[in-house]
Design an enzyme around this catalytic site. Structure first.
Site, mmCIF file in Angstrom:
data_model
loop_
_atom_site.group_PDB
_atom_site.id
_atom_site.type_symbol
_atom_site.label_atom_id
_atom_site.label_comp_id
_atom_site.label_asym_id
_atom_site.label_seq_id
_atom_site.Cartn_x
_atom_site.Cartn_y
_atom_site.Cartn_z
ATOM 1 C CB CYS A 1 -3.911 -2.438 4.267
ATOM 2 S SG CYS A 1 -2.864 -2.522 5.752
ATOM 3 C CE LYS B 1 -7.431 0.860 3.939
ATOM 4 N NZ LYS B 1 -6.051 1.409 4.568
ATOM 5 C CD GLU C 1 -2.250 0.574 3.151
ATOM 6 O OE1 GLU C 1 -1.887 0.029 3.454
ATOM 7 O OE2 GLU C 1 -3.360 1.846 2.928
#
Ligand code: ACM
Length: 265
Positions: free
Chosen positions: A143, A110, A39
């Site tokens: 994540c 995300k 990330e």
């Protein structure tokens, strides 16, 4: 499919330095079908403010990072997924850009932002996406998306055979949780985490836990890196194994679901 995870400590705020590192790693290997990188691996993770982060953001496609990654994946006949700070429609997203043999084929933004990311980024408003990479269905999440099982479930129900998971993990639970995600959905997972420590100007700091790993459809770890080393993990998988959701003659993990009985709110 031969996948490679590059675990490293991105140089904070130094896109040129990080791109050089990434290019030289990729040029050093041959025969890799898909690279997965951490990330925000071109910018670093911790920023005092959105104003400090903003000049490091780029559009995908359209920016220098996009064209450099297109060039390096073309030169090496490979595909690559990496975490980037994306500028899109005057917003800033914590995104994963997906490249297939020299072409940017899409971007995932995300959805579930972690802690102070909420001060820096806008959260993605599109469902998690599955990309076709040379015939393999690759679902992408970033994540902290791991803590919401709905993310992998959505990807798996949409056909993902492999979950590519760029990460900057700080909590210790995720590597074990991804074992469970594999078992629950019979998918491969590849978590590309970073190492190192970053600090804010007020002294707050985060240390990232490394431990990048690949899990098989039965949850077995097919490879894992250490907590502290910069390294590349190469694992060969047969993505078609993920198409069989049966765990015995009488149980199929997808057929046996009872969505009509699951209360969603
Ligand atoms: C995280 O989502 N980077 C912890």
């Amino acid at each position: 499919m031969k996948i490679a995870i590059y675990q490293f400590a991105p140089l904070w705020g130094n896109k040129a330095g990080n791109l050089k590192k990434i290019e030289s790693r990729i040029n050093h290997y041959s025969g890799i079908d898909l690279w997965i990188l951490p990330e925000l691996c071109t910018t670093g993770y911790l920023f005092d403010s959105r104003q400090i982060l903003a000049p490091l953001t780029e559009p995908f496609p359209g920016g220098e990072t996009c064209s450099r990654i297109e060039a390096v994946t073309k030169r090496n006949n490979t595909s690559l997924i990496l975490g980037v700070a994306e500028e899109y429609n005057e917003k800033i997203y914590n995104s994963a850009a997906v490249f297939n043999n020299g072409k940017h084929i899409g971007t995932y933004r995300k959805i579930h932002l972690f802690d102070q990311e909420k001060l820096l980024f806008d959260s993605g408003g599109e469902p998690p996406a599955v990309f076709s990479i040379n015939g393999t269905k690759v679902g992408v999440m970033i994540c902290f998306d791991w803590i919401f099982p709905e993310t992998v479930r959505t990807l798996a129900l949409n056909g993902a055979q492999l979950i590519a998971h760029p990460a900057n993990l700080v909590l210790p639970y995720c590597p074990d949780a991804m074992v469970t995600r594999s078992i629950e959905k019979r998918v491969f997972t590849a978590t590309a985490n970073r190492i190192g420590t970053e600090r804010l100007s007020d002294g707050q700091q985060l240390t990232f836990i490394g431990g990048s790993q690949v899990t098989g459809i039965d949850g077995k770890r097919l490879g894992q890196l250490s907590r502290h080393e910069e390294n590349v993990l190469v694992v060969e998988i047969n993505p078609a194994e993920a198409d069989n959701k049966a765990i015995n003659q009488n149980n199929d993990l997808f057929v046996d679901r009872k969505p009509e009985l699951y209360r969603l709110n």
